[in-house]
Design a protein around this motif. Structure first.
Motif, PDB file in Angstrom:
ATOM      1  N   ARG A  37      -4.965 -28.677  11.547  1.00 22.67           N
ATOM      2  CA  ARG A  37      -4.992 -30.060  12.028  1.00 22.67           C
ATOM      3  C   ARG A  37      -6.007 -30.206  13.165  1.00 22.67           C
ATOM      4  O   ARG A  37      -6.809 -31.147  13.183  1.00 22.67           O
ATOM      5  CB  ARG A  37      -3.605 -30.464  12.504  1.00 22.67           C
ATOM      6  CG  ARG A  37      -3.582 -31.869  13.022  1.00 22.67           C
ATOM      7  CD  ARG A  37      -2.177 -32.282  13.369  1.00 22.67           C
ATOM      8  NE  ARG A  37      -2.222 -33.703  13.572  1.00 22.67           N
ATOM      9  CZ  ARG A  37      -1.983 -34.363  14.692  1.00 22.67           C
ATOM     10  NH1 ARG A  37      -1.619 -33.860  15.565  1.00 22.67           N
ATOM     11  NH2 ARG A  37      -2.081 -35.602  14.875  1.00 22.67           N
ATOM     12  N   THR A  40      -9.492 -29.860  11.845  1.00 19.90           N
ATOM     13  CA  THR A  40      -9.855 -31.067  11.100  1.00 19.90           C
ATOM     14  C   THR A  40     -10.228 -32.194  12.057  1.00 19.90           C
ATOM     15  O   THR A  40     -11.168 -32.954  11.797  1.00 19.90           O
ATOM     16  CB  THR A  40      -8.694 -31.495  10.188  1.00 19.90           C
ATOM     17  OG1 THR A  40      -8.382 -30.411   9.306  1.00 19.90           O
ATOM     18  CG2 THR A  40      -9.055 -32.716   9.367  1.00 19.90           C
ATOM     19  N   LEU A  41      -9.522 -32.297  13.181  1.00 15.94           N
ATOM     20  CA  LEU A  41      -9.868 -33.311  14.185  1.00 15.94           C
ATOM     21  C   LEU A  41     -11.252 -33.045  14.787  1.00 15.94           C
ATOM     22  O   LEU A  41     -12.034 -33.971  15.004  1.00 15.94           O
ATOM     23  CB  LEU A  41      -8.814 -33.364  15.280  1.00 15.94           C
ATOM     24  CG  LEU A  41      -7.468 -33.984  14.891  1.00 15.94           C
ATOM     25  CD1 LEU A  41      -6.464 -33.820  16.028  1.00 15.94           C
ATOM     26  CD2 LEU A  41      -7.646 -35.446  14.530  1.00 15.94           C
TER      27      LEU A  41
END
Length: 120
Positions: A37, A40-41
């Motif tokens: 996550r 991905t950010l």
């Protein structure tokens, strides 16, 4: 039977055995893998910064086009170096060497712009 630590201390020789010594590694920090996550950010942030670069290139800001492009590129390079290349978790010597390289690069680019500015 003689303990290897006593032998090492008596002879002053260490034959590659690690006797609990810290060899420059900082074991106090969390070196675990970054979450998907979070990565991905970071990737999404890089895509947004790329879109900003493209958008600014289509607007005539004069000399500021180059300054904005270099600023955005510097932010993108910092994100990649700190998170994807894990510089954030390295010791201060490695961080200092990378900072020195960036300073030298900034000086070279700055001198190039000064030279080009005086030619035109």
């Amino acid at each position: 039977m003689t303990d290897t630590r006593e032998t090492t201390q008596a002879t002053g020789q260490d034959h590659g055995h690690d006797h609990g010594q810290d060899h420059g590694h900082d074991h106090g920090q969390d070196h675990g893998p970054l979450s998907y996550r979070f990565l991905t950010l970071i990737w999404a942030g890089l895509m947004v910064l790329t879109a900003i670069t493209v958008a600014v290139s289509r607007v005539d800001l004069g000399f500021m086009n180059v300054a904005v492009a270099l600023g955005v590129a510097s932010i993108k390079a910092s994100l990649v170096i700190f998170f994807f290349m894990h510089l954030k978790y390295e010791n201060w010597i490695i961080k200092g060497m990378v900072l020195t390289a960036f300073v030298i690069l900034a000086i070279a680019i700055g001198l190039t712009f000064v030279d080009v500015g005086y030619r035109y």
